[in-house]
Design an enzyme around this catalytic site. Sequence first.
Site, PDB file in Angstrom:
ATOM      1  CG  ASP A   1       4.667  34.538  85.766  1.00 57.32           C
ATOM      2  OD1 ASP A   1       3.791  34.018  84.871  1.00 57.32           O
ATOM      3  OD2 ASP A   1       5.961  34.575  85.483  1.00 57.32           O
ATOM      4  CB  SER A   2       8.724  32.566  88.555  1.00 59.42           C
ATOM      5  OG  SER A   2       9.117  32.240  87.292  1.00 59.42           O
ATOM      6  CB  SER A   3       8.386  36.701  84.479  1.00 62.94           C
ATOM      7  OG  SER A   3       8.599  35.341  84.055  1.00 62.94           O
TER       8      SER A   3
ATOM      9  CD  GLN B   1      28.116  31.918  73.992  1.00 64.39           C
ATOM     10  OE1 GLN B   1      27.671  31.351  72.834  1.00 64.39           O
ATOM     11  NE2 GLN B   1      28.788  33.045  73.932  1.00 64.39           N
ATOM     12  CB  CYS B   2      29.072  24.197  76.060  1.00 68.75           C
ATOM     13  SG  CYS B   2      29.938  24.547  74.516  1.00 68.75           S
TER      14      CYS B   2
ATOM     15  CB  THR C   1       2.101  26.907  85.679  1.00 66.51           C
ATOM     16  OG1 THR C   1       2.786  27.863  84.851  1.00 66.51           O
ATOM     17  CG2 THR C   1       1.050  26.209  84.799  1.00 66.51           C
TER      18      THR C   1
ATOM     19  CG  ASP D   1       8.632  31.162  83.247  1.00 68.13           C
ATOM     20  OD1 ASP D   1       8.804  29.911  82.560  1.00 68.13           O
ATOM     21  OD2 ASP D   1       7.945  31.933  82.835  1.00 68.13           O
TER      22      ASP D   1
END
Length: 340
Positions: free
Chosen positions: A56-58, A275-276, A12, A89
């Site tokens: 784009d970093s994706s 997942q925490c 961006t 991202d």
Amino acid sequence: MTKIFVIYTGGTIGMITEPATGVLKPFNFEQIIEHVPELRRMDYELTVHSFNPIIDSSDMTPEIWAFLAKLIEDNYEEHDGFLILHGSDTMAFTASALSFMLDGLSKPVIFTGSQLPISEVRTDAKENFITALEIASAKLEDGRARVPEVCIYFENKLYRANRTFKYNSAKFEAFRSPNYPVLVEAGVHIKYNDAAILKHDRAKLRVHTSVSNNIGVLKLYPGISPEIVDAVLNSDAEAIIMESFGTGNTSTAPWFLDRLRKAIENGKIILDISQCKAGSVEMGRYATSSELKTMGVINGYDMTFEAAVTKLMYLLGRKYPKDRLLRRLSTPIRGEFTKI
Ligand code: ASP
């Protein structure tokens, strides 16, 4: 004069809204510099490498991580620090990967980007860019770099790269590092938390560019079916990141534990992370994880998902014998987790 090597990959920060469509499209680095006239008043010699095309970093890949690592190696001696402009991202993945690939680093490699393009009035890009440059050029009294590690600078804070994840796609404060203190905080003064910054490594820089993507992810949820667990465990992946509950807990259902045990017996590496977003895996704290320890699941402690993915890719790429690989996986090698 401080010499900084700037790599512009895209994101961006360097995009502009195409009036006809309203879509964000990249523009080139010269146009970025035009939006930061302050740079002319700063005492830096910038060497710029711009991606062509910018991405784009994706669209980042392990091949591009390797290219970045090599670019740093080729320009290492002549520069005091490195600044990588990158989309936010997947920034935490690229930056974590480079933290492993750049072995024996003694100069700053700082990733930054922005949430609003540099051409916009309310942009966060200028501050991110200018302060990241300033940190990349900071020296200790003896002339060595003050921050000899791979970091992410975003919205007034410098983080250890392999402790971060993108947590917000709307706020300027896009990143978090809940399990490790902020390395530098920029306000009126730039405050360095020297005690938290990695110490200088006596080794020389060695760059390892081969990584293996032969990994899989098993994200647990109540009600997960044996078919889904089988699909991951019976895949070709050499190593599996198991995203468990709380302090590293899983279901104790025999069908589930039997499958994990069998996968390990068949040679799979299973790395347990939580997942925490904050806190650590504590294998054996509850009955629901003590069995995992016995069967040989590896404790990922407080590692981020991004660090777990890139560390495994890096270690598999090194082609270590299995016992050495498991030892390296269980030991922090770039400050990526804290053992408790
Ligand atoms: N989509 C953009 C990217 O990651 C978002 C950003 O730069 O913040 O390249």
